[in-house]
Every structure is written in C-alpha cells, then in structure tokens.
Design a protein around this motif. Structure first.
Motif, PDB file in Angstrom:
ATOM      1  N   LYS A 125       0.836  -1.203   0.000  1.00  0.00           N
ATOM      2  CA  LYS A 125       0.000   0.000   0.000  1.00  0.00           C
ATOM      3  C   LYS A 125       0.868   1.249   0.000  1.00  0.00           C
ATOM      4  O   LYS A 125       2.051   1.214   0.346  1.00  0.00           O
ATOM      5  CB  LYS A 125      -0.929   0.000   1.211  1.00  0.00           C
ATOM      6  CG  LYS A 125      -2.006  -1.066   1.169  1.00  0.00           C
ATOM      7  CD  LYS A 125      -3.033  -0.835   2.250  1.00  0.00           C
ATOM      8  CE  LYS A 125      -4.178  -1.820   2.153  1.00  0.00           C
ATOM      9  NZ  LYS A 125      -5.232  -1.577   3.184  1.00  0.00           N
ATOM     10  N   GLU A 126       0.237   2.364  -0.370  1.00  0.00           N
ATOM     11  CA  GLU A 126       0.934   3.633  -0.361  1.00  0.00           C
ATOM     12  C   GLU A 126       1.207   4.082   1.079  1.00  0.00           C
ATOM     13  O   GLU A 126       0.446   3.771   1.991  1.00  0.00           O
ATOM     14  CB  GLU A 126       0.089   4.701  -1.057  1.00  0.00           C
ATOM     15  CG  GLU A 126      -0.103   4.496  -2.548  1.00  0.00           C
ATOM     16  CD  GLU A 126       1.154   4.796  -3.323  1.00  0.00           C
ATOM     17  OE1 GLU A 126       1.477   4.035  -4.252  1.00  0.00           O
ATOM     18  OE2 GLU A 126       1.822   5.799  -2.994  1.00  0.00           O
ATOM     19  N   ARG A 127       2.287   4.837   1.220  1.00  0.00           N
ATOM     20  CA  ARG A 127       2.572   5.430   2.525  1.00  0.00           C
ATOM     21  C   ARG A 127       1.517   6.508   2.781  1.00  0.00           C
ATOM     22  O   ARG A 127       1.290   7.385   1.946  1.00  0.00           O
ATOM     23  CB  ARG A 127       3.971   6.036   2.525  1.00  0.00           C
ATOM     24  CG  ARG A 127       4.481   6.435   3.891  1.00  0.00           C
ATOM     25  CD  ARG A 127       5.954   6.799   3.845  1.00  0.00           C
ATOM     26  NE  ARG A 127       6.769   5.675   3.408  1.00  0.00           N
ATOM     27  CZ  ARG A 127       8.105   5.705   3.388  1.00  0.00           C
ATOM     28  NH1 ARG A 127       8.745   6.789   3.775  1.00  0.00           N
ATOM     29  NH2 ARG A 127       8.786   4.651   2.974  1.00  0.00           N
ATOM     30  N   GLU A 128       0.873   6.446   3.946  1.00  0.00           N
ATOM     31  CA  GLU A 128      -0.231   7.354   4.213  1.00  0.00           C
ATOM     32  C   GLU A 128       0.070   8.310   5.366  1.00  0.00           C
ATOM     33  O   GLU A 128       0.778   7.969   6.307  1.00  0.00           O
ATOM     34  CB  GLU A 128      -1.519   6.565   4.526  1.00  0.00           C
ATOM     35  CG  GLU A 128      -1.493   5.782   5.810  1.00  0.00           C
ATOM     36  CD  GLU A 128      -2.857   5.194   6.160  1.00  0.00           C
ATOM     37  OE1 GLU A 128      -3.820   5.326   5.380  1.00  0.00           O
ATOM     38  OE2 GLU A 128      -2.960   4.600   7.253  1.00  0.00           O
ATOM     39  N   ARG A 164       0.864  15.539   2.210  1.00  0.00           N
ATOM     40  CA  ARG A 164       1.426  14.760   1.106  1.00  0.00           C
ATOM     41  C   ARG A 164       2.886  14.426   1.351  1.00  0.00           C
ATOM     42  O   ARG A 164       3.639  15.248   1.864  1.00  0.00           O
ATOM     43  CB  ARG A 164       1.268  15.521  -0.201  1.00  0.00           C
ATOM     44  CG  ARG A 164      -0.178  15.800  -0.582  1.00  0.00           C
ATOM     45  CD  ARG A 164      -0.272  16.520  -1.925  1.00  0.00           C
ATOM     46  NE  ARG A 164       0.431  17.790  -1.905  1.00  0.00           N
ATOM     47  CZ  ARG A 164       1.432  18.105  -2.736  1.00  0.00           C
ATOM     48  NH1 ARG A 164       1.813  17.242  -3.654  1.00  0.00           N
ATOM     49  NH2 ARG A 164       2.015  19.272  -2.658  1.00  0.00           N
ATOM     50  N   ARG A 165       3.286  13.227   0.933  1.00  0.00           N
ATOM     51  CA  ARG A 165       4.682  12.815   1.087  1.00  0.00           C
ATOM     52  C   ARG A 165       5.643  13.795   0.430  1.00  0.00           C
ATOM     53  O   ARG A 165       6.748  14.030   0.938  1.00  0.00           O
ATOM     54  CB  ARG A 165       4.868  11.430   0.452  1.00  0.00           C
ATOM     55  CG  ARG A 165       4.140  10.308   1.124  1.00  0.00           C
ATOM     56  CD  ARG A 165       4.309   9.032   0.322  1.00  0.00           C
ATOM     57  NE  ARG A 165       5.720   8.732   0.058  1.00  0.00           N
ATOM     58  CZ  ARG A 165       6.129   7.750  -0.710  1.00  0.00           C
ATOM     59  NH1 ARG A 165       5.253   6.970  -1.310  1.00  0.00           N
ATOM     60  NH2 ARG A 165       7.419   7.531  -0.893  1.00  0.00           N
ATOM     61  N   GLU A 166       5.223  14.350  -0.694  1.00  0.00           N
ATOM     62  CA  GLU A 166       6.113  15.224  -1.470  1.00  0.00           C
ATOM     63  C   GLU A 166       6.469  16.510  -0.723  1.00  0.00           C
ATOM     64  O   GLU A 166       7.411  17.207  -1.114  1.00  0.00           O
ATOM     65  CB  GLU A 166       5.451  15.586  -2.806  1.00  0.00           C
ATOM     66  CG  GLU A 166       5.238  14.415  -3.743  1.00  0.00           C
ATOM     67  CD  GLU A 166       4.079  13.523  -3.357  1.00  0.00           C
ATOM     68  OE1 GLU A 166       3.998  12.389  -3.889  1.00  0.00           O
ATOM     69  OE2 GLU A 166       3.253  13.930  -2.512  1.00  0.00           O
ATOM     70  N   GLU A 167       5.745  16.818   0.333  1.00  0.00           N
ATOM     71  CA  GLU A 167       5.993  18.045   1.078  1.00  0.00           C
ATOM     72  C   GLU A 167       7.069  17.881   2.141  1.00  0.00           C
ATOM     73  O   GLU A 167       7.377  18.827   2.863  1.00  0.00           O
ATOM     74  CB  GLU A 167       4.685  18.511   1.723  1.00  0.00           C
ATOM     75  CG  GLU A 167       3.628  18.903   0.679  1.00  0.00           C
ATOM     76  CD  GLU A 167       2.277  19.231   1.288  1.00  0.00           C
ATOM     77  OE1 GLU A 167       1.592  18.279   1.748  1.00  0.00           O
ATOM     78  OE2 GLU A 167       1.906  20.413   1.314  1.00  0.00           O
TER      79      GLU A 167
END
Length: 122
Positions: free
Chosen positions: A43-46, A105-108
């Motif tokens: 699963k995606e990291r949440e 968001r992970r990208e942040e």
C-alpha cells in the motif's frame, strides 16, 4: 540536512498504547514542520499527523483523530507520536519526516527516517 531516527515501535495488544519518538540531528530542527506517516506492504505510505515548527498547530488523519497525539520538544530535537486505543488496522511501519511547511502529502517532506514497526494484535 536533517537526519531522523525513529524508536518506540513494538508489539502491543488492541486497546493498548505506544509512544513513538523521532530524534533529529542538526541545529535547524526547530525550523521544520514534522510529520508522521505509516505504510503497510503493498500500500501507499499514508499521512498520520503533522505539527508545525512551534508545536502550536497540529493536524491528524481522520483514522487516528482522537486516539493519536503528535508533539515536539525543540530543546531535545525530538518529535513524538502518542498512540492510544490502538487497533489491529494501525499495524504498519511508521515513519517520521521533516519539511519546510509540512502538509498531508509525502512530497511536502524532504527528510525521512528509516521507520519503526508497530504491530497491534487482536
């Protein structure tokens, strides 16, 4: 540069509690927003929770709201995640992260720890 190391994971029964810690290196820790994320295999990291640089603002995922509390001690370069009323679905690898502004968001987040395993048995 910020180096992050999580600790405090382990095995706990449903309904129990754990406190995760994330120790940061570097003199600029207090300038970063911090977040906790979690991931299960496949699963995606949440997103779990985030806290601003001063600790005055926090935000939680709906799934943990009212059960988890994020906090930080800038004098100790450490962020915490107090987890109460744990459920089997909270089982995951938990990661702390540092970013300039924080967010959901992970990208942040630019810097990540290696993760710590939390397992909740039913």
């Amino acid at each position: 540069q910020v180096h992050l190391v999580e600790s405090g994971g382990g095995l706990v029964q449903a309904g129990g509690s754990l406190r995760l810690s994330c120790a940061a290196s570097g003199r600029t820790f207090s300038s970063y927003a911090m977040g906790w994320f979690r991931q299960v295999p496949g699963k995606e990291r949440e997103f779990v929770a985030t806290i601003n640089w001063s600790g005055g603002s926090t935000y939680y995922a709906d799934s943990v709201k009212g059960r988890f509390t994020i906090s930080r001690d800038n004098a100790k370069n450490t962020v915490y995640l107090q987890m109460n009323s744990l459920k089997p679905e909270d089982t995951a690898v938990y990661y702390c992260a540092a970013g300039n502004y924080g967010g959901l968001r992970r990208e942040e987040y630019a810097y990540w720890g290696q993760g710590t395993q939390v397992t909740v048995s039913s």
